[in-house]
Design a protein around this motif. Structure first.
Motif, mmCIF file in Angstrom:
data_model
loop_
_atom_site.group_PDB
_atom_site.id
_atom_site.type_symbol
_atom_site.label_atom_id
_atom_site.label_comp_id
_atom_site.label_asym_id
_atom_site.label_seq_id
_atom_site.Cartn_x
_atom_site.Cartn_y
_atom_site.Cartn_z
ATOM 1 N N PHE A 1 0.819 -1.201 0.000
ATOM 2 C CA PHE A 1 0.000 0.000 0.000
ATOM 3 C C PHE A 1 0.860 1.261 0.000
ATOM 4 C CE2 PHE A 1 -3.169 -3.077 1.333
ATOM 5 C CZ PHE A 1 -4.309 -2.636 0.673
ATOM 6 N N GLY A 2 1.983 1.210 0.719
ATOM 7 C CA GLY A 2 2.891 2.353 0.730
ATOM 8 C C GLY A 2 3.479 2.628 -0.639
ATOM 9 N N ALA A 3 3.865 1.559 -1.348
ATOM 10 C CA ALA A 3 4.411 1.732 -2.698
ATOM 11 C C ALA A 3 3.371 2.334 -3.630
ATOM 12 C CB ALA A 3 4.904 0.392 -3.238
ATOM 13 N N LEU A 4 2.127 1.885 -3.516
ATOM 14 C CA LEU A 4 1.067 2.427 -4.367
ATOM 15 C C LEU A 4 0.931 3.937 -4.166
ATOM 16 C CD1 LEU A 4 -1.313 2.044 -6.326
ATOM 17 C CD2 LEU A 4 -2.734 1.464 -4.350
ATOM 18 N N ALA A 5 0.971 4.379 -2.924
ATOM 19 C CA ALA A 5 0.805 5.802 -2.642
ATOM 20 C C ALA A 5 2.034 6.609 -3.058
ATOM 21 C CB ALA A 5 0.530 6.003 -1.146
ATOM 22 N N VAL A 6 3.215 6.172 -2.616
ATOM 23 C CA VAL A 6 4.438 6.947 -2.831
ATOM 24 C C VAL A 6 4.807 7.007 -4.314
ATOM 25 C CG1 VAL A 6 6.916 7.009 -2.381
ATOM 26 C CG2 VAL A 6 5.335 6.559 -0.515
ATOM 27 N N VAL B 1 2.721 9.359 -6.493
ATOM 28 C CA VAL B 1 3.134 10.764 -6.396
ATOM 29 C C VAL B 1 4.405 10.998 -7.221
ATOM 30 C CG1 VAL B 1 3.937 12.570 -4.825
ATOM 31 C CG2 VAL B 1 2.043 11.083 -4.152
ATOM 32 N N VAL B 2 5.367 10.092 -7.099
ATOM 33 C CA VAL B 2 6.598 10.199 -7.890
ATOM 34 C C VAL B 2 6.274 10.198 -9.381
ATOM 35 C CG1 VAL B 2 8.718 8.962 -8.545
ATOM 36 C CG2 VAL B 2 8.091 9.190 -6.126
ATOM 37 N N TRP B 3 5.375 9.320 -9.796
ATOM 38 C CA TRP B 3 4.986 9.211 -11.206
ATOM 39 C C TRP B 3 4.418 10.522 -11.719
ATOM 40 C CZ3 TRP B 3 6.467 5.911 -14.653
ATOM 41 C CH2 TRP B 3 5.752 5.694 -15.828
ATOM 42 N N ALA B 4 3.585 11.174 -10.905
ATOM 43 C CA ALA B 4 2.965 12.427 -11.327
ATOM 44 C C ALA B 4 3.977 13.563 -11.410
ATOM 45 C CB ALA B 4 1.845 12.810 -10.355
ATOM 46 N N LEU B 5 4.924 13.617 -10.478
ATOM 47 C CA LEU B 5 5.840 14.751 -10.410
ATOM 48 C C LEU B 5 6.979 14.644 -11.426
ATOM 49 C CD1 LEU B 5 6.048 15.346 -6.559
ATOM 50 C CD2 LEU B 5 4.579 16.472 -8.252
ATOM 51 N N TRP B 6 7.600 13.468 -11.529
ATOM 52 C CA TRP B 6 8.724 13.342 -12.469
ATOM 53 C C TRP B 6 8.867 11.960 -13.119
ATOM 54 C CZ3 TRP B 6 9.752 14.034 -7.111
ATOM 55 C CH2 TRP B 6 10.269 12.930 -6.449
ATOM 56 N N GLY B 7 8.307 10.917 -12.530
ATOM 57 C CA GLY B 7 8.520 9.573 -13.060
ATOM 58 C C GLY B 7 7.992 9.387 -14.469
ATOM 59 N N TYR B 8 6.772 9.849 -14.724
ATOM 60 C CA TYR B 8 6.197 9.696 -16.065
ATOM 61 C C TYR B 8 7.023 10.428 -17.105
ATOM 62 C CZ TYR B 8 2.908 9.968 -19.949
ATOM 63 O OH TYR B 8 2.326 9.878 -21.198
ATOM 64 N N SER B 9 7.517 11.590 -16.758
ATOM 65 C CA SER B 9 8.322 12.355 -17.706
ATOM 66 C C SER B 9 9.623 11.630 -18.030
ATOM 67 C CB SER B 9 8.624 13.747 -17.138
ATOM 68 O OG SER B 9 9.190 14.589 -18.123
ATOM 69 N N LEU B 10 10.249 11.039 -17.013
ATOM 70 C CA LEU B 10 11.493 10.292 -17.247
ATOM 71 C C LEU B 10 11.254 9.048 -18.099
ATOM 72 C CD1 LEU B 10 13.160 10.491 -13.712
ATOM 73 C CD2 LEU B 10 13.741 11.822 -15.752
ATOM 74 N N ALA B 11 10.071 8.450 -17.960
ATOM 75 C CA ALA B 11 9.767 7.229 -18.710
ATOM 76 C C ALA B 11 9.256 7.525 -20.115
ATOM 77 C CB ALA B 11 8.743 6.388 -17.946
ATOM 78 N N PHE B 12 8.404 8.541 -20.269
ATOM 79 C CA PHE B 12 7.731 8.766 -21.549
ATOM 80 C C PHE B 12 7.898 10.184 -22.095
ATOM 81 C CE2 PHE B 12 5.494 5.094 -19.765
ATOM 82 C CZ PHE B 12 5.535 4.221 -20.848
ATOM 83 N N TRP C 1 14.319 3.950 -6.289
ATOM 84 C CA TRP C 1 14.272 2.853 -7.263
ATOM 85 C C TRP C 1 13.301 3.167 -8.405
ATOM 86 C CZ3 TRP C 1 11.266 -0.771 -9.651
ATOM 87 C CH2 TRP C 1 11.929 -1.880 -10.196
ATOM 88 N N ALA C 2 12.134 3.709 -8.063
ATOM 89 C CA ALA C 2 11.172 4.076 -9.106
ATOM 90 C C ALA C 2 11.747 5.126 -10.044
ATOM 91 C CB ALA C 2 9.882 4.587 -8.469
ATOM 92 N N THR C 3 12.603 5.993 -9.508
ATOM 93 C CA THR C 3 13.186 7.079 -10.299
ATOM 94 C C THR C 3 14.346 6.609 -11.164
ATOM 95 O OG1 THR C 3 12.576 8.677 -8.574
ATOM 96 C CG2 THR C 3 14.270 9.356 -10.171
ATOM 97 N N PHE C 4 15.268 5.864 -10.565
ATOM 98 C CA PHE C 4 16.536 5.567 -11.230
ATOM 99 C C PHE C 4 16.617 4.185 -11.873
ATOM 100 C CE2 PHE C 4 17.666 8.890 -8.130
ATOM 101 C CZ PHE C 4 18.242 9.807 -8.998
ATOM 102 N N VAL C 5 15.665 3.300 -11.565
ATOM 103 C CA VAL C 5 15.661 1.976 -12.200
ATOM 104 C C VAL C 5 14.421 1.821 -13.078
ATOM 105 C CG1 VAL C 5 15.688 -0.524 -11.858
ATOM 106 C CG2 VAL C 5 16.996 0.957 -10.315
ATOM 107 N N TYR C 6 13.247 1.954 -12.491
ATOM 108 C CA TYR C 6 12.030 1.687 -13.258
ATOM 109 C C TYR C 6 11.864 2.642 -14.435
ATOM 110 C CZ TYR C 6 7.291 0.752 -14.654
ATOM 111 O OH TYR C 6 6.198 0.422 -15.421
#
Length: 438
Positions: free
Chosen positions: A48-53, A56-67, A134-139
């Protein structure tokens, strides 16, 4: 609707996003049933913690780094930082924001998979920091390599329909590194405290995987139908294969084996779901069930404490599925794919798939090791020995999953709650039978 948006595709991907999100509590139950009773809540909180955290990372910068706009096929840029340019405009036949949502559910569940390797011993602060890093630098980089239009592995011609490399290989390899760096759990290993949880979780994962794989068609179309059918067949075949090995080794089919086998089949078919025939899916499921069974046994041979078998099921299953995609892929199933070894004698595709496994595996291992050292320097990794014996539920979260005599050999131990200490307040010791008043 304006542009190229198709209502049926929107409806299906909305449903698929919800199905993938449902896999997170499914994973929580799957893992939670396998730990000791004193660590159930902490294990559930990892999912549940991973889903929440990560959301938020995906919205702020993760999606941009991936796509976002590609930099050399290696990483996305600042195109979509803070969801810039992510609205209701068309992206293919979907609103862009729906594509963002669907991909975000994948990003969230992937680091949650890793938590099975460090269950029952990692600090919650370490979990949070590691998950963000990990979500930022690996995924995000691996997702860009494999799924972004200019990603270098996609342009090379590798096939990964729904995340064999992006989700399962990255998490499985990272889980091995975490298990080695964090170290083994203290005390004797205990059997799963609630296999009913685990079976229920496995059922939710099987159900949610239709969104995971068939949703990756990004539309309500023939490809989604193929991926859904292949997903179901491979899961069933994986359970059958694991059960047969159980029967040979143990002379009985175990419930934990059935759950593990169906997940192994699902992992194996993930990269291939939209590229192979139904018979190919059956073959992949059978092979994944048998091979992942052997992969789980490796932890006893090499003495690493992968608490909940992430390495054997997701790591090995993801690698196997990626390579088998090169074997069983056929343009008869998907003209946008390729003929693999069996359909066209295409050894080159098998080689490309194997290369993706080696590169993604090596990258995940190296970055995970570096990130763990950073986390260790900032907040530390493991809880103290006393906390580990007490249980992470009470020590870390200040709560218990159970309050009425359910700890037994899988929860509190005499070392943790001495009889004298338990009776100091005049209360009966844990586990004492109540006296009925006449």
């Amino acid at each position: 609707m304006p542009g190229g948006i198709v209502g049926a595709d929107v409806a299906w991907v909305l449903i698929s996003s919800a199905l993938v999100m449902l896999m997170v509590p499914g994973l929580a139950l799957f893992y939670g049933g396998m730990v000791q009773g004193k660590n159930v809540l902490s294990t559930l909180m990892h999912s549940f913690g991973a889903l929440a955290v990560v959301t938020v990372v995906w919205a702020l910068w993760g999606y941009s780094l991936a796509f976002g706009e590609s930099h050399g096929g290696l990483i996305g840029g600042a195109t979509h930082l803070f969801m810039k340019g992510v609205g209701t405009e068309a992206k293919g036949t979907l609103p862009h924001i729906l594509f963002f949502l669907f991909q975000g559910t994948f990003a969230a569940i992937t680091p949650a998979l890793i938590s099975g390797a460090y269950a029952e011993r990692l600090k919650f602060s370490a979990f949070l920091l590691f998950t963000v890093l990990w979500a930022t630098f690996v995924y995000a980089p691996v997702a860009h390599w494999v799924w972004a239009p200019d990603g270098w592995l996609l342009k090379l011609g590798t096939l990964d329909f729904a995340g064999g490399a992006v989700v399962h290989l990255t998490s499985g390899v990272s889980a091995l590194v975490v298990a080695l760096v964090v170290g083994r759990r203290r005390g004797a290993r205990q059997p799963p405290h609630n296999l009913a949880f685990t079976l229920l979780g496995a059922g939710l994962l099987w159900f949610g995987w239709f969104g995971f794989n068939a949703g990756s068609a990004l539309g309500a179309n023939e490809l989604a139908a193929l991926a859904a059918t292949n997903t179901h067949l491979a899961a069933a075949a994986g359970a059958v294969a694991w059960g047969l090995v159980d029967l040979v080794r143990l002379k009985k089919v175990t419930a934990l084996g059935a759950a593990s086998g169906l997940v192994a089949g699902l992992v194996g078919i993930t990269p291939a779901a939209g590229f192979v025939s139904p018979l190919g899916a059956l073959a992949i499921g059978l092979l994944a069930g048998g091979v992942c069974y052997g992969g789980v046994l490796l932890k006893e041979r090499f003495h690493y404490d992968d608490a909940l078998d992430v390495v054997g099921v997701h790591g090995l299953g993801g690698a196997l599925g990626a390579v088998l995609t090169g074997v069983f892929a056929t343009v008869a199933a998907n003209p946008a794919g390729a003929d693999g070894l069996l359909a066209g004698g295409n050894w080159a595709l098998v080689g490309k798939q194997a290369l993706s496994v080696l590169v993604v595996g090596a990258f995940s291992a190296l970055l995970t090791f570096i990130l763990l050292k950073v986390v260790q320097a900032v907040v530390g990794l493991r809880v103290e020995a006393e906390a580990e014996y007490e249980g992470l539920d009470t020590h870390v979260h200040g709560e218990r999953a159970y309050h009425t005599g359910t700890f037994g050999s899988h929860g509190m131990t005499p070392r943790e709650v001495p009889p004298a200490k338990a009776s100091e307040s005049g209360k009966a010791p844990l586990g004492a039978k109540p006296v009925m008043e006449s």
